[in-house]
Design a protein around this motif. Structure first.
Motif, PDB file in Angstrom:
ATOM      1  N   ARG A   1       0.782  -1.092   0.061  1.00 44.50           N
ATOM      2  CA  ARG A   1      -0.075  -0.025   0.039  1.00 44.50           C
ATOM      3  C   ARG A   1       0.705   1.311  -0.208  1.00 44.50           C
ATOM      4  NH1 ARG A   1      -4.137   1.349   4.596  1.00 44.50           N
ATOM      5  NH2 ARG A   1      -4.864   3.426   3.871  1.00 44.50           N
ATOM      6  N   ARG A   2       0.701   2.188  -0.705  1.00 47.49           N
ATOM      7  CA  ARG A   2       1.519   3.336  -1.011  1.00 47.49           C
ATOM      8  C   ARG A   2       1.288   4.303   0.270  1.00 47.49           C
ATOM      9  NH1 ARG A   2       3.772   4.334  -5.558  1.00 47.49           N
ATOM     10  NH2 ARG A   2       2.844   3.243  -7.585  1.00 47.49           N
ATOM     11  N   ASP A   3       2.398   4.834   0.639  1.00 48.10           N
ATOM     12  CA  ASP A   3       2.355   5.848   1.472  1.00 48.10           C
ATOM     13  C   ASP A   3       1.780   7.108   1.656  1.00 48.10           C
ATOM     14  OD1 ASP A   3       3.010   7.525   3.900  1.00 48.10           O
ATOM     15  OD2 ASP A   3       5.010   6.424   4.122  1.00 48.10           O
ATOM     16  N   VAL A   4       0.780   7.644   2.197  1.00 50.63           N
ATOM     17  CA  VAL A   4       0.256   8.768   2.113  1.00 50.63           C
ATOM     18  C   VAL A   4       1.010   9.914   2.108  1.00 50.63           C
ATOM     19  CG1 VAL A   4      -1.578  10.343   3.028  1.00 50.63           C
ATOM     20  CG2 VAL A   4      -1.961   7.588   3.182  1.00 50.63           C
ATOM     21  N   PHE A   5       1.940  10.009   3.162  1.00 46.43           N
ATOM     22  CA  PHE A   5       2.777  10.986   3.087  1.00 46.43           C
ATOM     23  C   PHE A   5       4.029  11.169   2.307  1.00 46.43           C
ATOM     24  CE2 PHE A   5       1.399  10.058   7.437  1.00 46.43           C
ATOM     25  CZ  PHE A   5       0.725  11.097   7.778  1.00 46.43           C
ATOM     26  N   GLN A   6       4.422   9.927   1.529  1.00 52.85           N
ATOM     27  CA  GLN A   6       5.270   9.958   0.396  1.00 52.85           C
ATOM     28  C   GLN A   6       4.336  10.666  -0.747  1.00 52.85           C
ATOM     29  OE1 GLN A   6       6.794   5.915  -0.085  1.00 52.85           O
ATOM     30  NE2 GLN A   6       7.153   6.315  -2.079  1.00 52.85           N
ATOM     31  N   ALA A   7       3.420  10.361  -0.722  1.00 54.72           N
ATOM     32  CA  ALA A   7       2.259  10.838  -1.990  1.00 54.72           C
ATOM     33  C   ALA A   7       2.419  12.561  -1.833  1.00 54.72           C
ATOM     34  CB  ALA A   7       0.820  10.169  -1.806  1.00 54.72           C
ATOM     35  N   ILE A   8       2.118  13.191  -0.721  1.00 55.37           N
ATOM     36  CA  ILE A   8       1.936  14.552  -0.402  1.00 55.37           C
ATOM     37  C   ILE A   8       3.294  14.934  -0.199  1.00 55.37           C
ATOM     38  CG2 ILE A   8      -0.480  14.486   0.484  1.00 55.37           C
ATOM     39  CD1 ILE A   8       1.073  14.915   3.246  1.00 55.37           C
ATOM     40  N   ALA A   9       4.658  14.364  -0.411  1.00 52.88           N
ATOM     41  CA  ALA A   9       5.808  14.940  -0.319  1.00 52.88           C
ATOM     42  C   ALA A   9       6.182  15.639  -1.509  1.00 52.88           C
ATOM     43  CB  ALA A   9       6.756  13.568   0.189  1.00 52.88           C
ATOM     44  N   ASP A  10       5.623  15.195  -2.754  1.00 47.50           N
ATOM     45  CA  ASP A  10       5.803  15.655  -4.189  1.00 47.50           C
ATOM     46  C   ASP A  10       4.840  16.806  -4.184  1.00 47.50           C
ATOM     47  OD1 ASP A  10       6.729  14.677  -6.949  1.00 47.50           O
ATOM     48  OD2 ASP A  10       4.761  15.738  -7.049  1.00 47.50           O
ATOM     49  N   PRO A  11       5.796  17.911  -4.741  1.00 44.86           N
ATOM     50  CA  PRO A  11       5.018  19.208  -4.984  1.00 44.86           C
ATOM     51  C   PRO A  11       3.818  19.332  -6.213  1.00 44.86           C
ATOM     52  CG  PRO A  11       7.447  19.529  -5.616  1.00 44.86           C
ATOM     53  CD  PRO A  11       7.206  18.147  -5.008  1.00 44.86           C
ATOM     54  N   THR A  12       4.030  18.431  -6.981  1.00 45.57           N
ATOM     55  CA  THR A  12       3.052  18.530  -8.180  1.00 45.57           C
ATOM     56  C   THR A  12       1.932  17.805  -7.595  1.00 45.57           C
ATOM     57  OG1 THR A  12       4.817  18.034  -9.688  1.00 45.57           O
ATOM     58  CG2 THR A  12       2.672  17.670 -10.537  1.00 45.57           C
ATOM     59  N   ARG A  13       2.085  16.758  -6.760  1.00 45.05           N
ATOM     60  CA  ARG A  13       0.865  16.057  -6.210  1.00 45.05           C
ATOM     61  C   ARG A  13       0.150  16.996  -5.287  1.00 45.05           C
ATOM     62  NH1 ARG A  13       3.908  11.267  -7.086  1.00 45.05           N
ATOM     63  NH2 ARG A  13       4.819  11.194  -5.091  1.00 45.05           N
ATOM     64  N   ARG A  14       0.820  17.611  -4.597  1.00 38.95           N
ATOM     65  CA  ARG A  14       0.354  18.771  -3.624  1.00 38.95           C
ATOM     66  C   ARG A  14      -0.590  19.850  -4.344  1.00 38.95           C
ATOM     67  NH1 ARG A  14       5.063  18.734  -0.331  1.00 38.95           N
ATOM     68  NH2 ARG A  14       5.605  20.744  -1.179  1.00 38.95           N
ATOM     69  N   ALA A  15      -0.041  20.129  -5.550  1.00 38.33           N
ATOM     70  CA  ALA A  15      -0.617  21.184  -6.543  1.00 38.33           C
ATOM     71  C   ALA A  15      -1.977  20.460  -6.665  1.00 38.33           C
ATOM     72  CB  ALA A  15       0.427  21.571  -7.433  1.00 38.33           C
ATOM     73  N   ILE A  16      -1.830  19.368  -7.393  1.00 43.40           N
ATOM     74  CA  ILE A  16      -2.923  18.552  -7.886  1.00 43.40           C
ATOM     75  C   ILE A  16      -4.032  18.539  -6.665  1.00 43.40           C
ATOM     76  CG2 ILE A  16      -3.894  16.221  -8.641  1.00 43.40           C
ATOM     77  CD1 ILE A  16      -1.306  15.679 -10.106  1.00 43.40           C
ATOM     78  N   LEU A  17      -3.628  18.265  -5.546  1.00 47.59           N
ATOM     79  CA  LEU A  17      -4.586  17.936  -4.428  1.00 47.59           C
ATOM     80  C   LEU A  17      -5.398  19.656  -4.427  1.00 47.59           C
ATOM     81  CD1 LEU A  17      -2.940  15.995  -1.778  1.00 47.59           C
ATOM     82  CD2 LEU A  17      -4.808  15.351  -3.284  1.00 47.59           C
ATOM     83  N   LEU A  18      -4.701  20.528  -4.585  1.00 51.46           N
ATOM     84  CA  LEU A  18      -5.190  21.897  -3.896  1.00 51.46           C
ATOM     85  C   LEU A  18      -6.012  22.267  -5.184  1.00 51.46           C
ATOM     86  CD1 LEU A  18      -2.025  24.153  -2.960  1.00 51.46           C
ATOM     87  CD2 LEU A  18      -4.182  23.545  -1.560  1.00 51.46           C
ATOM     88  N   LEU A  19      -5.785  21.911  -6.472  1.00 50.41           N
ATOM     89  CA  LEU A  19      -6.692  22.123  -7.563  1.00 50.41           C
ATOM     90  C   LEU A  19      -7.957  21.390  -7.384  1.00 50.41           C
ATOM     91  CD1 LEU A  19      -4.772  21.630 -11.046  1.00 50.41           C
ATOM     92  CD2 LEU A  19      -6.315  23.467 -10.344  1.00 50.41           C
ATOM     93  N   VAL A  20      -7.965  20.170  -7.234  1.00 46.57           N
ATOM     94  CA  VAL A  20      -8.894  19.229  -7.248  1.00 46.57           C
ATOM     95  C   VAL A  20     -10.064  19.613  -5.786  1.00 46.57           C
ATOM     96  CG1 VAL A  20     -10.051  17.073  -7.076  1.00 46.57           C
ATOM     97  CG2 VAL A  20      -7.930  17.662  -8.449  1.00 46.57           C
ATOM     98  N   ALA A  21      -9.313  20.192  -4.994  1.00 44.31           N
ATOM     99  CA  ALA A  21      -9.973  20.395  -3.624  1.00 44.31           C
ATOM    100  C   ALA A  21     -11.013  21.670  -3.895  1.00 44.31           C
ATOM    101  CB  ALA A  21      -9.122  21.026  -2.524  1.00 44.31           C
ATOM    102  N   SER A  22     -10.696  22.405  -5.037  1.00 43.16           N
ATOM    103  CA  SER A  22     -11.495  23.645  -5.269  1.00 43.16           C
ATOM    104  C   SER A  22     -12.832  23.303  -6.148  1.00 43.16           C
ATOM    105  CB  SER A  22     -10.923  24.733  -5.877  1.00 43.16           C
ATOM    106  OG  SER A  22     -10.196  24.036  -7.166  1.00 43.16           O
ATOM    107  N   GLN A  23     -12.532  22.225  -6.920  1.00 45.51           N
ATOM    108  CA  GLN A  23     -13.672  21.667  -7.738  1.00 45.51           C
ATOM    109  C   GLN A  23     -13.386  20.307  -8.359  1.00 45.51           C
ATOM    110  OE1 GLN A  23     -12.884  24.601 -11.221  1.00 45.51           O
ATOM    111  NE2 GLN A  23     -14.366  23.040 -12.031  1.00 45.51           N
ATOM    112  N   THR A  24     -14.469  19.328  -8.432  1.00 44.32           N
ATOM    113  CA  THR A  24     -14.204  18.015  -9.231  1.00 44.32           C
ATOM    114  C   THR A  24     -13.718  18.284 -10.528  1.00 44.32           C
ATOM    115  OG1 THR A  24     -16.190  17.632  -8.056  1.00 44.32           O
ATOM    116  CG2 THR A  24     -15.427  15.863  -9.487  1.00 44.32           C
ATOM    117  N   MET A  25     -12.747  17.380 -10.901  1.00 43.32           N
ATOM    118  CA  MET A  25     -12.080  17.548 -12.525  1.00 43.32           C
ATOM    119  C   MET A  25     -11.743  16.704 -13.166  1.00 43.32           C
ATOM    120  SD  MET A  25      -9.345  20.613 -11.264  1.00 43.32           S
ATOM    121  CE  MET A  25      -9.166  21.531 -12.977  1.00 43.32           C
ATOM    122  N   THR A  26     -11.635  16.470 -14.419  1.00 42.94           N
ATOM    123  CA  THR A  26     -11.235  15.408 -15.174  1.00 42.94           C
ATOM    124  C   THR A  26      -9.671  15.138 -15.262  1.00 42.94           C
ATOM    125  OG1 THR A  26     -11.312  16.570 -17.175  1.00 42.94           O
ATOM    126  CG2 THR A  26     -13.534  15.591 -16.779  1.00 42.94           C
ATOM    127  N   ALA A  27      -9.348  14.140 -15.480  1.00 41.35           N
ATOM    128  CA  ALA A  27      -7.763  13.993 -15.743  1.00 41.35           C
ATOM    129  C   ALA A  27      -7.234  15.044 -16.705  1.00 41.35           C
ATOM    130  CB  ALA A  27      -7.450  12.613 -16.206  1.00 41.35           C
TER     131      ALA A  27
END
Lengths: 107, 154
Positions: free
Chosen positions: A4-30
């Protein structure tokens, strides 16, 4: 069997954090998510896959499109990431207290 | 209910503070830190060496259910009975750098006491990693359990 992937490893990446911020504001397609980044589409897909695997994002099929949205429950777990550490010490100290109370009555 | 053990870890700092109030007289709380057989019980580790004095050192060894052994050690820099212990803490055979621990013991009433534990890490990243360790272990443990169950199904 995949680990199972480590959640903290997942959010350690700046692009992934940016994706989370984007999607937090609205549901989006890939595609909509990828259009916000200069990186290649497959790279963004890989990031989405990781975020989905560790349940920070959820997929939802809507017609032909897959929409991504934030899994608020999992995000809260990340916010509480100190809790397991606190719990570990709390358990230890509870034990110390129990042992020393017995020690006191023994005397 | 209010939490008895509190952790304060500010963002971007390489330190953290653990505080805990005990329903124990100060002397008993301190004893739990200096008597090897008591340390063994609550820390769930074997105490190989524990020299409670300035320039003394200590060595612990923990064995997990699978028989793997983990070593911990450190040097005691300050030792004032019923007041404070300043020491280093290091996990052997890990990439984690040594950490510095300031333990202060305080009398609250005749029957209650407080521990203030200030830990300083080599870097912010290392502190965050150490904080996440129990979480990562929890995931691994859950994973191992799952694997055990699955292998029995075969």
């Amino acid at each position: 069997m995949n680990l199972r992937r480590d959640v903290f490893q997942a959010i350690a990446d700046p692009t992934r954090r940016a994706i989370l911020l984007l999607v937090a504001s609205q549901t989006m397609t890939a595609g909509a998510i990828a259009s916000n980044f200069d990186t290649a589409r497959p790279t963004v897909s890989k990031h989405l896959q990781i975020l989905t695997e560790c349940e920070l994002l959820k997929q939802e099929q809507n017609g032909r499109e897959i929409y991504y949205h934030i899994n608020a429950k999992k995000m809260k777990e990340v916010a509480d990431f100190i809790e397991p550490f606190r719990k570990m010490w709390d358990d230890r100290f509870n034990k110390l207290e129990t042992i020393m109370k017995k020690y006191k009555t023994k005397k | 209910m209010e939490q008895k053990t509190k952790i304060s870890a500010e963002d971007g700092k390489q330190e953290l503070v653990i505080t805990r109030e005990f329903d124990l007289p100060l002397e008993l709380l301190f004893k739990a830190y200096v008597e090897p057989e008591i340390v063994e019980q609550w820390m769930e580790t074997k105490v190989l060496k524990l020299e409670n004095k300035k320039h003394g050192s200590y060595q612990f060894e923990t064995t997990d259910v699978k028989g793997n052994q983990y070593g911990f050690n450190g040097v005691i820099h300050e030792f004032s009975p019923n007041q404070k212990i300043t020491r280093t803490f290091e996990m052997e055979n890990t990439p984690f750098a040594v950490q510095l621990e300031f333990l202060e013991f305080e009398k609250l009433t005749d029957d209650t006491s407080k521990l203030h534990m200030h830990i300083v890490y080599k870097s912010v990243a290392l502190r965050d990693q150490m904080l996440q360790l129990p979480f990562a272990q929890g995931i691994n443990m859950a994973h191992n359990r799952l694997q055990d169950i699955v292998s029995k199904l075969k």
